[in-house]
Design a protein around this motif. Structure first.
Motif, PDB file in Angstrom:
ATOM      1  N   MET A  88       0.830  -1.205   0.000  1.00 27.38           N
ATOM      2  CA  MET A  88       0.000   0.000   0.000  1.00 27.38           C
ATOM      3  C   MET A  88       0.866   1.257   0.000  1.00 27.38           C
ATOM      4  N   SER A  89       1.974   1.230   0.720  1.00 27.39           N
ATOM      5  CA  SER A  89       2.876   2.383   0.758  1.00 27.39           C
ATOM      6  C   SER A  89       3.533   2.597  -0.599  1.00 27.39           C
ATOM      7  N   GLN A  90       3.893   1.514  -1.271  1.00 24.51           N
ATOM      8  CA  GLN A  90       4.458   1.645  -2.620  1.00 24.51           C
ATOM      9  C   GLN A  90       3.426   2.226  -3.588  1.00 24.51           C
ATOM     10  N   LEU A  91       2.173   1.815  -3.418  1.00 30.79           N
ATOM     11  CA  LEU A  91       1.110   2.358  -4.268  1.00 30.79           C
ATOM     12  C   LEU A  91       0.951   3.864  -4.066  1.00 30.79           C
ATOM     13  N   ASN A  98       2.255  14.455  -2.652  1.00 29.80           N
ATOM     14  CA  ASN A  98       2.233  15.084  -1.336  1.00 29.80           C
ATOM     15  C   ASN A  98       3.496  14.667  -0.577  1.00 29.80           C
ATOM     16  N   ALA A  99       4.357  15.650  -0.298  1.00 30.15           N
ATOM     17  CA  ALA A  99       5.669  15.365   0.304  1.00 30.15           C
ATOM     18  C   ALA A  99       5.553  14.694   1.667  1.00 30.15           C
ATOM     19  N   GLU A 100       4.614  15.138   2.481  1.00 30.29           N
ATOM     20  CA  GLU A 100       4.468  14.557   3.818  1.00 30.29           C
ATOM     21  C   GLU A 100       4.000  13.106   3.734  1.00 30.29           C
ATOM     22  N   VAL A 101       3.031  12.825   2.878  1.00 32.84           N
ATOM     23  CA  VAL A 101       2.547  11.455   2.692  1.00 32.84           C
ATOM     24  C   VAL A 101       3.669  10.574   2.151  1.00 32.84           C
ATOM     25  N   LYS A 107       8.952   5.871   5.240  1.00 29.83           N
ATOM     26  CA  LYS A 107       9.270   5.398   6.596  1.00 29.83           C
ATOM     27  C   LYS A 107       8.518   4.103   6.895  1.00 29.83           C
ATOM     28  N   THR A 108       7.276   4.016   6.432  1.00 29.42           N
ATOM     29  CA  THR A 108       6.476   2.808   6.647  1.00 29.42           C
ATOM     30  C   THR A 108       7.114   1.622   5.947  1.00 29.42           C
ATOM     31  N   ASN A 113       9.477  -3.484   6.538  1.00 31.72           N
ATOM     32  CA  ASN A 113      10.475  -4.463   6.079  1.00 31.72           C
ATOM     33  C   ASN A 113      11.326  -4.961   7.236  1.00 31.72           C
ATOM     34  N   ARG A 114      11.619  -4.074   8.198  1.00 28.08           N
ATOM     35  CA  ARG A 114      12.347  -4.530   9.397  1.00 28.08           C
ATOM     36  C   ARG A 114      11.497  -5.519  10.191  1.00 28.08           C
ATOM     37  N   GLU A 115      10.207  -5.232  10.328  1.00 21.69           N
ATOM     38  CA  GLU A 115       9.299  -6.139  11.044  1.00 21.69           C
ATOM     39  C   GLU A 115       9.232  -7.500  10.341  1.00 21.69           C
ATOM     40  N   ILE A 116       9.135  -7.478   9.027  1.00 23.44           N
ATOM     41  CA  ILE A 116       9.089  -8.727   8.265  1.00 23.44           C
ATOM     42  C   ILE A 116      10.358  -9.534   8.517  1.00 23.44           C
TER      43      ILE A 116
END
Length: 131
Positions: A88-91, A98-101, A107-108, A113-116
């Motif tokens: 979803m983040s890649q999408l 939007n720079a903030e998004v 970051k997500t 990926n660290r969690e995975i």
């Protein structure tokens, strides 16, 4: 007579939340026989909502992720959950300026990926194959 009506009304009001809760219990529904064609419009990606295919993929993968015990099953389901967040983040990176998004999506991706990787290591410690 009035007191009986008041008592009956009060009983109905007290029972209403219970009846509503029972009416909304979907756990006993046979979803395999439901007509999902009416939902197709909700499932089509749009410019404002490109996520339905990724959400469905994540949901299907989470539902089918199984292990030999609750711990392994949870670990496998969470891997798919985190993969869904990455997708979803890649999408959103492909679909917004939007720079903030974009910063939060990047970051997500990194954190998920660290969690995975952590969950994959847990599976290996359990003597299980990573997924």
């Amino acid at each position: 007579m009035k007191s009986k009506l008041v008592l009956a009304g009060a009983a109905a009001l007290l029972a209403a939340p219970l009846v509503a809760q029972q009416a909304m219990d979907h756990s006993k529904m046979n979803h395999s026989q439901m007509n999902h064609s009416q939902m197709s419009g909700m499932m089509q990606p749009t410019a404002a909502n490109p996520f339905p295919p990724a959400e469905m993929k994540m949901h299907e993968r989470m539902m089918s992720a199984m292990g030999a015990d609750a711990g392994e099953t949870w670990t496998r389901k969470m891997i798919e959950h985190h993969r869904g967040a990455v997708e979803m983040s890649q999408l959103v990176l492909r679909n917004t300026q939007n720079a903030e998004v974009r910063r939060e999506a990047q970051k997500t991706i990194a954190s998920q990926n660290r969690e995975i990787a952590t969950l994959q290591a847990m599976l290996r410690k359990m003597g299980k194959s990573a997924q």
